[in-house]
Design an enzyme around this catalytic site. Structure first.
Site, PDB file in Angstrom:
ATOM      1  N   CYS A 234       0.828  -1.201   0.000  1.00 30.79           N
ATOM      2  CA  CYS A 234       0.000   0.000   0.000  1.00 30.79           C
ATOM      3  C   CYS A 234       0.872   1.264   0.000  1.00 30.79           C
ATOM      4  O   CYS A 234       1.529   1.524  -1.001  1.00 30.79           O
ATOM      5  CB  CYS A 234      -0.993  -0.058   1.157  1.00 30.79           C
ATOM      6  SG  CYS A 234      -2.396   1.014   0.880  1.00 30.79           S
TER       7      CYS A 234
ATOM      8  N   HIS B   4      -3.223  -5.119   1.566  1.00 38.25           N
ATOM      9  CA  HIS B   4      -2.562  -5.348   2.865  1.00 38.25           C
ATOM     10  C   HIS B   4      -2.496  -6.836   3.205  1.00 38.25           C
ATOM     11  O   HIS B   4      -3.372  -7.346   3.921  1.00 38.25           O
ATOM     12  CB  HIS B   4      -3.347  -4.636   3.975  1.00 38.25           C
ATOM     13  CG  HIS B   4      -3.192  -3.156   3.964  1.00 38.25           C
ATOM     14  ND1 HIS B   4      -2.283  -2.490   4.747  1.00 38.25           N
ATOM     15  CD2 HIS B   4      -3.830  -2.220   3.244  1.00 38.25           C
ATOM     16  CE1 HIS B   4      -2.370  -1.188   4.513  1.00 38.25           C
ATOM     17  NE2 HIS B   4      -3.301  -1.003   3.609  1.00 38.25           N
TER      18      HIS B   4
ATOM     19  N   GLU C 237      -0.755  -8.222   5.330  1.00 42.75           N
ATOM     20  CA  GLU C 237      -0.540  -8.387   6.784  1.00 42.75           C
ATOM     21  C   GLU C 237      -1.866  -8.390   7.549  1.00 42.75           C
ATOM     22  O   GLU C 237      -1.889  -8.692   8.735  1.00 42.75           O
ATOM     23  CB  GLU C 237       0.414  -7.295   7.312  1.00 42.75           C
ATOM     24  CG  GLU C 237      -0.165  -5.906   7.502  1.00 42.75           C
ATOM     25  CD  GLU C 237      -0.347  -5.103   6.208  1.00 42.75           C
ATOM     26  OE1 GLU C 237      -0.235  -5.671   5.105  1.00 42.75           O
ATOM     27  OE2 GLU C 237      -0.633  -3.892   6.325  1.00 42.75           O
TER      28      GLU C 237
HETATM   29  N1  GLN Z   1      -3.554   6.514   1.079  1.00 42.96           N
HETATM   30  C1  GLN Z   1      -2.271   6.204   1.641  1.00 42.96           C
HETATM   31  C2  GLN Z   1      -1.164   7.006   0.962  1.00 42.96           C
HETATM   32  O1  GLN Z   1      -1.365   7.576  -0.047  1.00 42.96           O
HETATM   33  C3  GLN Z   1      -1.960   4.727   1.554  1.00 42.96           C
HETATM   34  C4  GLN Z   1      -2.980   3.957   2.359  1.00 42.96           C
HETATM   35  C5  GLN Z   1      -2.453   2.726   3.020  1.00 42.96           C
HETATM   36  O2  GLN Z   1      -1.246   2.474   3.097  1.00 42.96           O
HETATM   37  N2  GLN Z   1      -3.355   1.973   3.586  1.00 42.96           N
HETATM   38  O3  GLN Z   1      -0.079   7.047   1.469  1.00 42.96           O
END
Ligand code: GLN
Length: 188
Positions: free
Chosen positions: A79, A168, A170
């Site tokens: 992410c 994610h 995890e």
């Molecule tokens: N929206 C976050 C970003 O741009 C990422 C979201 C996440 O890691 N769950 O950094």
């Protein structure tokens, strides 16, 4: 296997818990002292990429970690971690490590519908994917391999020693993504 998890912000504790369940030696990276010794792999967790980028810079971690990635240290970015690895961000923001030849769109699913769970193929296995205000990949370089697509959008990519997922792993019980990362570690 010793794996460092960037622990300046975000969902690092969840990654460490999975690594420990898999019997691996996981440690938190909070400052330059933490990366003085040898380690075999690096995880960049989800969180807020702009905050992590600033902290990496302020703590003097950005340049040494970037050099390690460029020298072949296996890295898994999830992410926000994927955003940290990306060479390009489609809004024109400056990259963080910029080591992975992908373009990402941040908060790509919109703010309201930003969090969802789905089942998709990942490198030939069907897994549950949990997305939280996730990015997706709008472009991949020629030596980056697409590992997963959801709704026509690329959500997981590998390029040599770098593995990135928009979701994610995890936060689910499935360890398929970690297994692939461990295969990458075993090869180095
Ligand atoms: N929206 C976050 C970003 O741009 C990422 C979201 C996440 O890691 N769950 O950094």
């Amino acid at each position: 296997m010793r794996i460092g998890v960037l622990a300046v912000q975000g969902a690092f504790a969840e990654h460490i818990a999975v690594l420990k369940r898999l019997g691996l030696d996981a440690f938190e990276i909070r400052n330059t002292r933490d990366i003085a010794g040898d380690f075999d792999g690096l995880i960049l967790p989800g969180g807020e990429s702009t905050v992590m980028k600033k902290l990496l810079h302020d703590l003097g971690l950005l340049a040494p970690l970037k050099a390690k990635i460029e020298n072949g240290l296996p890295v898994l970015g999830t992410c926000a971690g994927m955003i940290l690895l990306a060479k390009h961000i489609d809004s024109g923001e400056s990259p963080c490590f910029g080591t992975m030849d992908i373009t990402v769109k941040r908060n790509a699913y919109g703010r309201q519908l930003g969090s969802f769970v789905c089942r998709e193929q990942f490198a030939g296995h069907e897994i549950t994917m949990r997305f939280i205000r996730a990015p997706y990949v709008t472009k991949v370089g020629h030596d980056a391999e697409v590992l997963a697509v959801h709704d026509g959008k690329i959500v997981a990519v590998r390029q040599k020693n770098q593995l990135a997922a928009a979701f994610h792993p995890e936060l689910t019980d499935d360890t398929t993504v970690y297994n692939l990362f461990l295969e990458m570690l075993a090869k180095t």
